[in-house]
Design an enzyme around this catalytic site. Structure first.
Site, PDB file in Angstrom:
ATOM      1  N   SER A 156       0.806  -1.227   0.000  1.00  0.00           N
ATOM      2  CA  SER A 156       0.000   0.000   0.000  1.00  0.00           C
ATOM      3  C   SER A 156       0.838   1.276   0.000  1.00  0.00           C
ATOM      4  O   SER A 156       0.311   2.366   0.235  1.00  0.00           O
ATOM      5  CB  SER A 156      -0.965   0.031   1.207  1.00  0.00           C
ATOM      6  OG  SER A 156      -1.859  -1.052   1.169  1.00  0.00           O
ATOM      7  N   ARG A 281       2.915 -13.983  -5.639  1.00  0.00           N
ATOM      8  CA  ARG A 281       3.800 -14.323  -4.517  1.00  0.00           C
ATOM      9  C   ARG A 281       2.925 -14.710  -3.333  1.00  0.00           C
ATOM     10  O   ARG A 281       1.705 -14.518  -3.337  1.00  0.00           O
ATOM     11  CB  ARG A 281       4.655 -13.111  -4.129  1.00  0.00           C
ATOM     12  CG  ARG A 281       3.810 -11.882  -3.835  1.00  0.00           C
ATOM     13  CD  ARG A 281       4.510 -10.826  -3.026  1.00  0.00           C
ATOM     14  NE  ARG A 281       3.745  -9.606  -2.914  1.00  0.00           N
ATOM     15  CZ  ARG A 281       2.749  -9.387  -2.056  1.00  0.00           C
ATOM     16  NH1 ARG A 281       2.359 -10.363  -1.255  1.00  0.00           N
ATOM     17  NH2 ARG A 281       2.123  -8.224  -2.017  1.00  0.00           N
TER      18      ARG A 281
END
Length: 415
Positions: A156, A281
């Site tokens: 973020s 991932r």
């Protein structure tokens, strides 16, 4: 000598250390390739081998791996190096995802276009490469509020909800001016302006064809999107869960990243799931630890096994649900006290209570990203509401007191 398990760099929030531990448990010898070993205290704590190499140079990483005898697998626990690890694994003939697909997937603009072409719902978006004026024009066209974010990134960082044109201009201008990522590597100044998708946020955790489950996400106060906690499994109806998982499977297929671990973020809007992004991932934010606490499924060990072509770990079972809540920094200032850890640990269902800062540490201004986390509590229960309530109670017991600095001092604090 044991076969080598190569980790190209590492994330800084814990799972890199767990990757190395799981590799050792499988009889492998972990080694971390890094340009800055001091970034990872666990290398010394656990006596992990390390080799200093320019990890921004794929050829240098490949050459270093070729100096090692019997490499069993190559991967990374870092968003920023997963594509490099995939390329090196492919060139060594080792198990791994399609390196081209992984590299492309990390470009959120390419990802948006590909998903939309496949008929998967994504927020309306525009790609900005020139100046803040174009960002404002895009926001007008899309309609406020909009989300402004870097086309590549993680945790973020740099993501902001903007309610008006002035906020868009500031956010886009800052991102276009920032030509390096958090690791200091060069980054193309490409920004996304996208329509805000209203609805609860979730993530779907997968390793290959295995769906570990759906995570319910808690976010901080706008305009930022820092994740303040997670609940597993998410509190959703069966039909909603099926929709979230089905959308995820279609997205992974469209992007070509269904081989290994993926962390797919979605919002459940009144019209159904809207895919926010696919991360090729393993999930960050301690989600693997939460999944393990709830179900006994070790996602890190599953990733190690996948990368080395070994059998996956067996399911060992668990209480059924778990939750995490993060202790957030209240800087700028100097940490003056850490309290309540033993009290939190003694509460029902608490599996972990940890603070990652210490008295005397200097905290900078909050960033509105994962970097604001300075601790966490993990709790379990037979059902998600129980685990979540226990996490809130444990979080309330922990305190990190900060003595405020002067403005001049704050300017000198490390970011």
């Amino acid at each position: 000598m044991s076969d080598w398990f190569v980790l190209v760099e590492s994330n800084t929030t814990g799972s890199g250390q767990v990757f190395c531990a799981r590799a050792r448990a499988r009889g492998l010898r972990p080694v971390v390739l890094t340009c800055s070993p001091g970034r990872y205290p666990y290398l010394d704590e656990d006596a992990i081998d390390r080799l200093v190499v320019d990890t921004g140079d794929i050829e240098a990483v490949l050459a270093t791996c070729r100096t090692l005898s019997r490499v069993a697998g190559v991967t990374s626990s870092s968003e920023y190096f997963i594509a490099t690890a995939a390329e090196v694994a492919a060139r060594l003939g080792l198990p791994g995802p399609d390196p081209v697909a992984v590299r492309l997937c990390r470009d959120k603009a390419w990802q948006r276009r590909t998903l939309a072409k496949a008929g998967i719902a994504v927020p309306g978006f525009r790609v900005i490469t020139t100046d803040a004026v174009d960002g404002v024009l895009a926001a007008r066209e899309l309609g406020f509020p909009v989300v402004v974010k870097p086309a590549t990134g993680s945790g973020s960082l740099g993501v902001r909800l903007c309610a008006d044109e002035d906020e868009v201009a500031r956010a886009v201008g800052l991102l276009l001016a920032n030509t390096t990522d958090e690791r200091g590597a060069p980054r193309e100044p490409v920004v996304l302006v996208e329509r805000f998708a209203r609805g609860r946020e979730f993530s779907v955790e997968t390793v290959g064809d295995t769906v570990a489950g759906v995570t319910g996400k808690h976010l901080g106060v706008p305009p930022y999107f820092v994740e303040t906690g997670h609940d597993f499994p998410a509190r959703v109806r069966d039909s909603e869960r099926d929709d979230l998982v089905d959308t995820t499977r279609k997205a992974l297929e469209a992007l070509g990243v269904g081989w290994g671990a993926a962390h797919t973020e979605l919002r459940l809007t009144p019209a159904g799931p809207v895919l926010i992004e696919v991360n090729p991932r393993l999930a960050g934010g301690m989600i693997p630890a939460v999944v393990a606490a709830a179900t006994g499924l070790d996602l890190v060990d599953a990733c190690v096994a996948h990368a080395c072509g070994q059998p996956p770990p067996p399911a060992v079972g668990g209480p059924g649900a778990a939750a995490i809540r993060f202790v957030l920094a209240r800087g700028p200032g100097v940490v003056s006290a850490v309290t309540g850890l033993s009290e939190a640990a003694a509460l029902p269902g608490v599996a972990a209570a940890k603070v990652t800062t210490a008295v005397g540490a200097r905290l900078g201004e909050p960033t509105g990203s994962f970097q604001d986390r300075v601790g966490h509590v993990i709790t379990t229960g037979s059902a998600t509401p129980t685990a979540a309530a226990r996490a809130e109670a444990a979080l309330a017991a922990v305190g990190v007191a900060v003595s405020r600095t002067t403005h001049a001092d704050a300017l000198r604090l490390p970011r």
